[in-house]
Scaffold this active site. Sequence first.
Site, mmCIF file in Angstrom:
data_model
loop_
_atom_site.group_PDB
_atom_site.id
_atom_site.type_symbol
_atom_site.label_atom_id
_atom_site.label_comp_id
_atom_site.label_asym_id
_atom_site.label_seq_id
_atom_site.Cartn_x
_atom_site.Cartn_y
_atom_site.Cartn_z
ATOM 1 N N ASN A 13 0.920 -1.008 0.118
ATOM 2 C CA ASN A 13 0.227 0.087 0.047
ATOM 3 C C ASN A 13 0.936 1.292 -0.133
ATOM 4 O O ASN A 13 1.449 1.512 0.932
ATOM 5 C CB ASN A 13 -1.085 0.084 1.265
ATOM 6 C CG ASN A 13 -1.710 1.300 1.397
ATOM 7 O OD1 ASN A 13 -1.822 2.179 0.240
ATOM 8 N ND2 ASN A 13 -2.270 1.420 2.374
ATOM 9 N N LYS A 15 0.113 4.163 -0.471
ATOM 10 C CA LYS A 15 -0.605 5.572 0.182
ATOM 11 C C LYS A 15 -0.014 6.847 -0.704
ATOM 12 O O LYS A 15 -0.208 6.534 -1.929
ATOM 13 C CB LYS A 15 -0.068 5.661 1.626
ATOM 14 C CG LYS A 15 -0.094 4.748 2.456
ATOM 15 C CD LYS A 15 0.033 4.734 3.805
ATOM 16 C CE LYS A 15 0.155 3.279 4.742
ATOM 17 N NZ LYS A 15 0.073 3.927 5.941
ATOM 18 N N HIS A 99 -9.586 1.325 4.691
ATOM 19 C CA HIS A 99 -8.326 1.640 5.477
ATOM 20 C C HIS A 99 -8.578 2.480 6.655
ATOM 21 O O HIS A 99 -9.383 3.705 6.477
ATOM 22 C CB HIS A 99 -7.249 2.034 4.186
ATOM 23 C CG HIS A 99 -5.793 2.065 4.958
ATOM 24 N ND1 HIS A 99 -5.700 3.166 5.841
ATOM 25 C CD2 HIS A 99 -4.964 1.207 4.784
ATOM 26 C CE1 HIS A 99 -4.330 2.787 6.198
ATOM 27 N NE2 HIS A 99 -4.000 1.534 5.704
ATOM 28 N N GLU A 101 -6.797 5.024 7.577
ATOM 29 C CA GLU A 101 -6.703 6.178 7.306
ATOM 30 C C GLU A 101 -7.874 7.074 6.663
ATOM 31 O O GLU A 101 -8.011 8.078 6.879
ATOM 32 C CB GLU A 101 -5.347 6.541 6.338
ATOM 33 C CG GLU A 101 -4.221 6.261 7.325
ATOM 34 C CD GLU A 101 -3.091 5.656 6.594
ATOM 35 O OE1 GLU A 101 -2.801 5.810 5.535
ATOM 36 O OE2 GLU A 101 -1.930 5.271 7.036
ATOM 37 N N GLU A 171 -5.618 -4.920 10.649
ATOM 38 C CA GLU A 171 -4.684 -3.871 10.703
ATOM 39 C C GLU A 171 -5.024 -3.079 12.079
ATOM 40 O O GLU A 171 -5.978 -1.982 12.048
ATOM 41 C CB GLU A 171 -4.706 -2.975 9.656
ATOM 42 C CG GLU A 171 -4.376 -3.421 8.227
ATOM 43 C CD GLU A 171 -3.777 -2.533 7.395
ATOM 44 O OE1 GLU A 171 -2.532 -2.604 6.843
ATOM 45 O OE2 GLU A 171 -4.502 -1.497 7.024
ATOM 46 N N GLY A 177 2.092 2.370 10.380
ATOM 47 C CA GLY A 177 3.342 3.427 10.284
ATOM 48 C C GLY A 177 3.851 3.990 11.553
ATOM 49 O O GLY A 177 4.342 4.862 11.433
ATOM 50 N N SER A 217 3.172 -2.185 10.009
ATOM 51 C CA SER A 217 4.533 -2.384 10.369
ATOM 52 C C SER A 217 5.393 -3.600 9.904
ATOM 53 O O SER A 217 6.465 -3.860 10.586
ATOM 54 C CB SER A 217 4.868 -1.715 11.574
ATOM 55 O OG SER A 217 4.699 -0.269 11.913
#
Length: 256
Positions: A13, A15, A99, A101, A171, A177, A217
């Site tokens: 991904n 991003k 996701h 985010e 996730e 991250g 991560s």
Amino acid sequence: MNPKYRKTVIAGNWKMNLLPSGLKDYAGELKLRLPKDRACEVVLCVPAIMAAPLLRLLRGSRVSLGVQDVSAEASGAYTGEISAAQLRDAGVKYVIVGHSERRAYHGETDELIGRKLQRVLASGMTPILCVGETLPQRDAGAETEVVRTQLKLALAGLDAAAMRKTVVAYEPVWAIGTGRTASPAQAQEMCREIRAAIREKFDARTARAVTVQYGGSMNPSNAAELLAQPDVDGGLIGGASLDPVKFCQIVEAAKL
Ligand code: PEP
């Protein structure tokens, strides 16, 4: 197929990172280093503008192209949106939906995510549905309830056949991250829980067939141990997928 009789999927991904002008170098490095055996499916979910050129650069390789979001609407006056049909027509095979985010910065609800999921499936692509709890939710011992609720709402309109075509990515938000990875035991426990929830809503055959990834991560040093867990069928990889060398090392770890 892995020994678990379901597809292992290693998906990057990107991003909102990297540039179209850097695609040639990335693709060249990737093609050079990617293990040739097809032990797992390899996917890159890139910014939509880069999907078609990267697809051209990777033609003949084992990599499938994905993107990171899709409109919940079919077509029409939705300025700035991209439809599932447009993505499919451009050669995209995978679409990340829900996701964390997008949930956090764009206010995406489970209901909206469910509608996006159905659009992706109806267009013949594979959705990667992301679920996961925040750190306060885990600290409160609510992680299982949070993930089960996200699944219940997003999967509400699906039948078993559609479920079998869906990839689920666990996730934990606190691991994305941050450099802080869930332990293999934590990843396994929640991926098993996700499979149990699928079995309860659909049936045992469907639960056995669905690919459940871990994301947060993941990197070349922790990938093998995470991917060795019995209910972890792959990874969704952010930071480490920006470097083709690291990404290929994770693909390599999926074989072990
Ligand atoms: C992600 O964005 O889905 C992700 C897992 O990111 P990272 O690997 O950087 O934690």
